[in-house]
Design a protein around this motif. Structure first.
Motif, PDB file in Angstrom:
ATOM      1  N   VAL A  67       0.840  -1.199   0.000  1.00  0.00           N
ATOM      2  CA  VAL A  67       0.000   0.000   0.000  1.00  0.00           C
ATOM      3  C   VAL A  67       0.873   1.245   0.000  1.00  0.00           C
ATOM      4  O   VAL A  67       1.981   1.253   0.551  1.00  0.00           O
ATOM      5  CB  VAL A  67      -0.963   0.016   1.201  1.00  0.00           C
ATOM      6  CG1 VAL A  67      -1.832  -1.237   1.208  1.00  0.00           C
ATOM      7  CG2 VAL A  67      -0.220   0.130   2.526  1.00  0.00           C
ATOM      8  N   SER A  68       0.362   2.320  -0.583  1.00  0.00           N
ATOM      9  CA  SER A  68       1.134   3.562  -0.678  1.00  0.00           C
ATOM     10  C   SER A  68       1.197   4.307   0.641  1.00  0.00           C
ATOM     11  O   SER A  68       2.201   4.947   0.951  1.00  0.00           O
ATOM     12  CB  SER A  68       0.523   4.472  -1.755  1.00  0.00           C
ATOM     13  OG  SER A  68       0.574   3.856  -3.015  1.00  0.00           O
ATOM     14  N   LEU A  95       0.366  -6.654   5.443  1.00  0.00           N
ATOM     15  CA  LEU A  95       0.240  -5.315   4.882  1.00  0.00           C
ATOM     16  C   LEU A  95       1.591  -4.617   4.956  1.00  0.00           C
ATOM     17  O   LEU A  95       2.229  -4.591   6.010  1.00  0.00           O
ATOM     18  CB  LEU A  95      -0.805  -4.536   5.680  1.00  0.00           C
ATOM     19  CG  LEU A  95      -1.526  -3.379   4.983  1.00  0.00           C
ATOM     20  CD1 LEU A  95      -2.304  -3.894   3.781  1.00  0.00           C
ATOM     21  CD2 LEU A  95      -2.463  -2.691   5.966  1.00  0.00           C
ATOM     22  N   SER A  96       2.034  -4.046   3.838  1.00  0.00           N
ATOM     23  CA  SER A  96       3.350  -3.411   3.796  1.00  0.00           C
ATOM     24  C   SER A  96       3.233  -2.000   3.231  1.00  0.00           C
ATOM     25  O   SER A  96       2.714  -1.801   2.128  1.00  0.00           O
ATOM     26  CB  SER A  96       4.301  -4.235   2.924  1.00  0.00           C
ATOM     27  OG  SER A  96       5.598  -3.689   2.936  1.00  0.00           O
ATOM     28  N   ASN A  97       3.711  -1.030   3.995  1.00  0.00           N
ATOM     29  CA  ASN A  97       3.655   0.371   3.591  1.00  0.00           C
ATOM     30  C   ASN A  97       4.885   0.714   2.744  1.00  0.00           C
ATOM     31  O   ASN A  97       6.013   0.485   3.157  1.00  0.00           O
ATOM     32  CB  ASN A  97       3.625   1.264   4.840  1.00  0.00           C
ATOM     33  CG  ASN A  97       3.380   2.720   4.494  1.00  0.00           C
ATOM     34  OD1 ASN A  97       2.379   3.040   3.871  1.00  0.00           O
ATOM     35  ND2 ASN A  97       4.279   3.595   4.907  1.00  0.00           N
ATOM     36  N   VAL A  98       4.663   1.275   1.536  1.00  0.00           N
ATOM     37  CA  VAL A  98       5.797   1.588   0.653  1.00  0.00           C
ATOM     38  C   VAL A  98       6.001   3.092   0.480  1.00  0.00           C
ATOM     39  O   VAL A  98       6.920   3.509  -0.232  1.00  0.00           O
ATOM     40  CB  VAL A  98       5.622   0.914  -0.732  1.00  0.00           C
ATOM     41  CG1 VAL A  98       5.558  -0.592  -0.584  1.00  0.00           C
ATOM     42  CG2 VAL A  98       4.399   1.440  -1.470  1.00  0.00           C
ATOM     43  N   GLN A 110      11.169  -8.454  -3.159  1.00  0.00           N
ATOM     44  CA  GLN A 110      12.209  -9.401  -2.755  1.00  0.00           C
ATOM     45  C   GLN A 110      11.872 -10.049  -1.428  1.00  0.00           C
ATOM     46  O   GLN A 110      12.090 -11.256  -1.223  1.00  0.00           O
ATOM     47  CB  GLN A 110      13.557  -8.684  -2.664  1.00  0.00           C
ATOM     48  CG  GLN A 110      14.720  -9.604  -2.301  1.00  0.00           C
ATOM     49  CD  GLN A 110      14.881 -10.748  -3.284  1.00  0.00           C
ATOM     50  OE1 GLN A 110      15.004 -10.516  -4.488  1.00  0.00           O
ATOM     51  NE2 GLN A 110      14.858 -11.988  -2.787  1.00  0.00           N
ATOM     52  N   THR A 111      11.303  -9.273  -0.498  1.00  0.00           N
ATOM     53  CA  THR A 111      10.900  -9.828   0.800  1.00  0.00           C
ATOM     54  C   THR A 111       9.840 -10.910   0.619  1.00  0.00           C
ATOM     55  O   THR A 111       9.909 -11.976   1.247  1.00  0.00           O
ATOM     56  CB  THR A 111      10.359  -8.716   1.711  1.00  0.00           C
ATOM     57  OG1 THR A 111      11.393  -7.742   1.929  1.00  0.00           O
ATOM     58  CG2 THR A 111       9.914  -9.282   3.050  1.00  0.00           C
ATOM     59  N   MET A 112       8.865 -10.637  -0.239  1.00  0.00           N
ATOM     60  CA  MET A 112       7.820 -11.634  -0.493  1.00  0.00           C
ATOM     61  C   MET A 112       8.404 -12.887  -1.142  1.00  0.00           C
ATOM     62  O   MET A 112       7.952 -14.002  -0.877  1.00  0.00           O
ATOM     63  CB  MET A 112       6.734 -11.038  -1.398  1.00  0.00           C
ATOM     64  CG  MET A 112       5.889  -9.936  -0.773  1.00  0.00           C
ATOM     65  SD  MET A 112       4.963 -10.477   0.684  1.00  0.00           S
ATOM     66  CE  MET A 112       5.919  -9.665   1.981  1.00  0.00           C
ATOM     67  N   ARG A 113       9.425 -12.722  -1.960  1.00  0.00           N
ATOM     68  CA  ARG A 113      10.097 -13.881  -2.552  1.00  0.00           C
ATOM     69  C   ARG A 113      10.809 -14.693  -1.468  1.00  0.00           C
ATOM     70  O   ARG A 113      10.751 -15.926  -1.454  1.00  0.00           O
ATOM     71  CB  ARG A 113      11.093 -13.443  -3.613  1.00  0.00           C
ATOM     72  CG  ARG A 113      10.467 -12.859  -4.875  1.00  0.00           C
ATOM     73  CD  ARG A 113      11.528 -12.472  -5.890  1.00  0.00           C
ATOM     74  NE  ARG A 113      12.290 -13.645  -6.326  1.00  0.00           N
ATOM     75  CZ  ARG A 113      13.431 -13.582  -7.019  1.00  0.00           C
ATOM     76  NH1 ARG A 113      13.954 -12.403  -7.316  1.00  0.00           N
ATOM     77  NH2 ARG A 113      14.037 -14.682  -7.380  1.00  0.00           N
ATOM     78  N   ASP A 114      11.476 -13.990  -0.550  1.00  0.00           N
ATOM     79  CA  ASP A 114      12.191 -14.665   0.532  1.00  0.00           C
ATOM     80  C   ASP A 114      11.234 -15.461   1.415  1.00  0.00           C
ATOM     81  O   ASP A 114      11.587 -16.532   1.925  1.00  0.00           O
ATOM     82  CB  ASP A 114      12.945 -13.646   1.388  1.00  0.00           C
ATOM     83  CG  ASP A 114      14.105 -13.004   0.644  1.00  0.00           C
ATOM     84  OD1 ASP A 114      14.532 -13.566  -0.379  1.00  0.00           O
ATOM     85  OD2 ASP A 114      14.576 -11.941   1.086  1.00  0.00           O
ATOM     86  N   ILE A 121      -0.243  -8.235  -3.883  1.00  0.00           N
ATOM     87  CA  ILE A 121      -1.213  -7.310  -4.460  1.00  0.00           C
ATOM     88  C   ILE A 121      -0.633  -5.905  -4.389  1.00  0.00           C
ATOM     89  O   ILE A 121      -0.329  -5.409  -3.303  1.00  0.00           O
ATOM     90  CB  ILE A 121      -2.555  -7.372  -3.710  1.00  0.00           C
ATOM     91  CG1 ILE A 121      -3.173  -8.764  -3.845  1.00  0.00           C
ATOM     92  CG2 ILE A 121      -3.520  -6.311  -4.233  1.00  0.00           C
ATOM     93  CD1 ILE A 121      -4.398  -8.976  -2.979  1.00  0.00           C
ATOM     94  N   PHE A 122      -0.476  -5.267  -5.543  1.00  0.00           N
ATOM     95  CA  PHE A 122      -0.062  -3.870  -5.588  1.00  0.00           C
ATOM     96  C   PHE A 122      -1.318  -3.009  -5.513  1.00  0.00           C
ATOM     97  O   PHE A 122      -2.075  -2.903  -6.482  1.00  0.00           O
ATOM     98  CB  PHE A 122       0.699  -3.580  -6.886  1.00  0.00           C
ATOM     99  CG  PHE A 122       2.098  -4.100  -6.908  1.00  0.00           C
ATOM    100  CD1 PHE A 122       3.169  -3.279  -6.590  1.00  0.00           C
ATOM    101  CD2 PHE A 122       2.347  -5.433  -7.233  1.00  0.00           C
ATOM    102  CE1 PHE A 122       4.470  -3.765  -6.613  1.00  0.00           C
ATOM    103  CE2 PHE A 122       3.640  -5.931  -7.249  1.00  0.00           C
ATOM    104  CZ  PHE A 122       4.706  -5.093  -6.933  1.00  0.00           C
ATOM    105  N   ALA A 123      -1.548  -2.394  -4.352  1.00  0.00           N
ATOM    106  CA  ALA A 123      -2.772  -1.624  -4.155  1.00  0.00           C
ATOM    107  C   ALA A 123      -2.624  -0.169  -4.570  1.00  0.00           C
ATOM    108  O   ALA A 123      -3.630   0.502  -4.818  1.00  0.00           O
ATOM    109  CB  ALA A 123      -3.208  -1.697  -2.687  1.00  0.00           C
ATOM    110  N   GLY A 124      -1.400   0.344  -4.635  1.00  0.00           N
ATOM    111  CA  GLY A 124      -1.184   1.756  -4.910  1.00  0.00           C
ATOM    112  C   GLY A 124      -0.839   2.045  -6.351  1.00  0.00           C
ATOM    113  O   GLY A 124      -0.470   1.166  -7.129  1.00  0.00           O
ATOM    114  N   SER A 125      -0.954   3.319  -6.700  1.00  0.00           N
ATOM    115  CA  SER A 125      -0.650   3.777  -8.052  1.00  0.00           C
ATOM    116  C   SER A 125       0.843   3.956  -8.245  1.00  0.00           C
ATOM    117  O   SER A 125       1.585   4.213  -7.293  1.00  0.00           O
ATOM    118  CB  SER A 125      -1.378   5.105  -8.312  1.00  0.00           C
ATOM    119  OG  SER A 125      -0.993   5.660  -9.554  1.00  0.00           O
TER     120      SER A 125
END
Length: 342
Positions: A67-68, A95-98, A110-114, A121-125
């Motif tokens: 999420v953005s 939930l991960s804040n970017v 990369q974290t999700m791959r690990d 799911i990319f929720a942000g624009s």
């Protein structure tokens, strides 16, 4: 509960052997040793963690949502849709804040791959002309090759299925509603500069004003997707009269900021000026804000179902656009074309 080290010691085997037995590894281990390790683990009450099993099986029930802005209600509604579906199917939502940073998105992939996530799911624009977009697309492709399913909730060049709402048309429709009420001078408070979602909403507003032969009275003002941005933009409008007939903000939080600034200045809403937003957050219902409702919960829920149910190798070029609707409330009212403001 005992640790893996304690199980290995009690069974007289190495920690790596105990781990292979208890996580279901296909590594060759004698039936006698396997049975002894399992018996000791049961006796000591040991259970391997979900992460440990995932690292061996190369699969987990983890679903990451990027999420953005984690405090923005836009993303909390989406996350609730994701988690309601995921939890019923035995998946865990992370939930991960970017912070609207592409570099952070690349890191989170990369974290999700690990963690051997089942999906992301990319929720942000994303951003217009983002120099890091190719690197992000490459990271997504590598995750997909690892078996991780990826879904985007906005139109982005990520090479994955898209489940979204049409922000441009939604902005067009809410603008058209204001025009239908007799408003001719309409000010639009924009979203964050450079974002694709901001551009889509601005484009929808301007397209409607052109189609209504009102392009000359359309105003676009810098803003953002938060209360403070809407409040500041409206204070600048108030300082430079005359007021427009209506203010449309790029989202509800900014619209509530605009509403607050007008009321602080003693300007009657909707008697002197109408205010509208976009998204239909809960706060919009509390303050009676006219808005356009986007299917945020449904977007999150559908994305989760795709990750859980779609077969491996499903078409990554698909785009699903969900419907929206205009919600008239108390912050807008009809105004004759000949009206003026002090």
């Amino acid at each position: 509960m005992s640790s893996l080290v304690e199980v290995a010691r009690a069974a007289g085997v190495s920690v790596s052997t105990a781990s292979r037995v208890l996580t279901g590894s296909s590594h060759p281990i004698s039936a006698k040793t396997r049975a002894r390790v399992i018996a000791v683990a049961e006796q000591l009450g040991y259970s391997p963690s979900a992460l440990a099993r995932a690292l061996v099986s190369r699969n987990s029930r983890l679903l990451g949502v990027l999420v953005s802005d984690i405090v923005n209600p836009y993303f909390s509604v989406i996350a609730r849709g994701v988690d309601d579906v995921a939890s019923r199917a035995g998946y865990v939502t992370m939930l991960s804040n970017v912070d609207r940073r592409t570099a952070t998105e690349i890191n989170r992939v990369q974290t999700m791959r690990d963690y051997r996530a089942a999906g992301m799911i990319f929720a942000g624009s994303g951003y217009i002309d983002d120099p890091q977009a190719p690197e992000l697309a490459k990271a997504v492709r590598q995750a997909q090759e690892q078996g991780i399913k990826v879904v985007s909730l906005t139109v982005r060049e990520l090479g994955c299925p898209t489940i979204t709402a049409d922000s441009r048309t939604a902005a067009y429709d809410i603008t058209d509603h204001l025009v239908s009420l007799g408003h001719r001078r309409i000010a639009f408070i924009e979203g964050p500069a450079g974002m694709i979602a901001s551009q889509q909403r601005r484009d929808g507003f301007l397209a409607c004003m052109r189609d209504a032969d009102l392009a000359e009275t359309a105003e676009c003002h810098p803003g953002g997707f938060d209360y403070e941005a809407g409040h500041a933009a409206t204070m600048r409008l108030i300082a430079r009269p005359p007021l427009p007939d209506a203010i449309l903000a790029a989202n509800d939080e900014a619209a509530v900021g605009a509403l607050s600034a007008l009321r602080q200045a003693g300007i009657d809403v909707p008697g002197q000026i109408s205010v509208a937003g976009m998204d239909d957050f809960r706060v919009a219902q509390f303050v009676g804000l006219t808005t356009v409702s986007l299917p945020l919960y449904e977007m999150g829920a559908m994305a989760a179902r795709h990750i859980i149910d779609a077969p491996p190798g499903a078409d990554n070029a698909t785009t699903t656009v969900l419907s929206h609707r205009v919600i008239p409330r108390e912050t807008t009212a009809w105004r004759s074309t000949g009206s003026t403001h002090p």
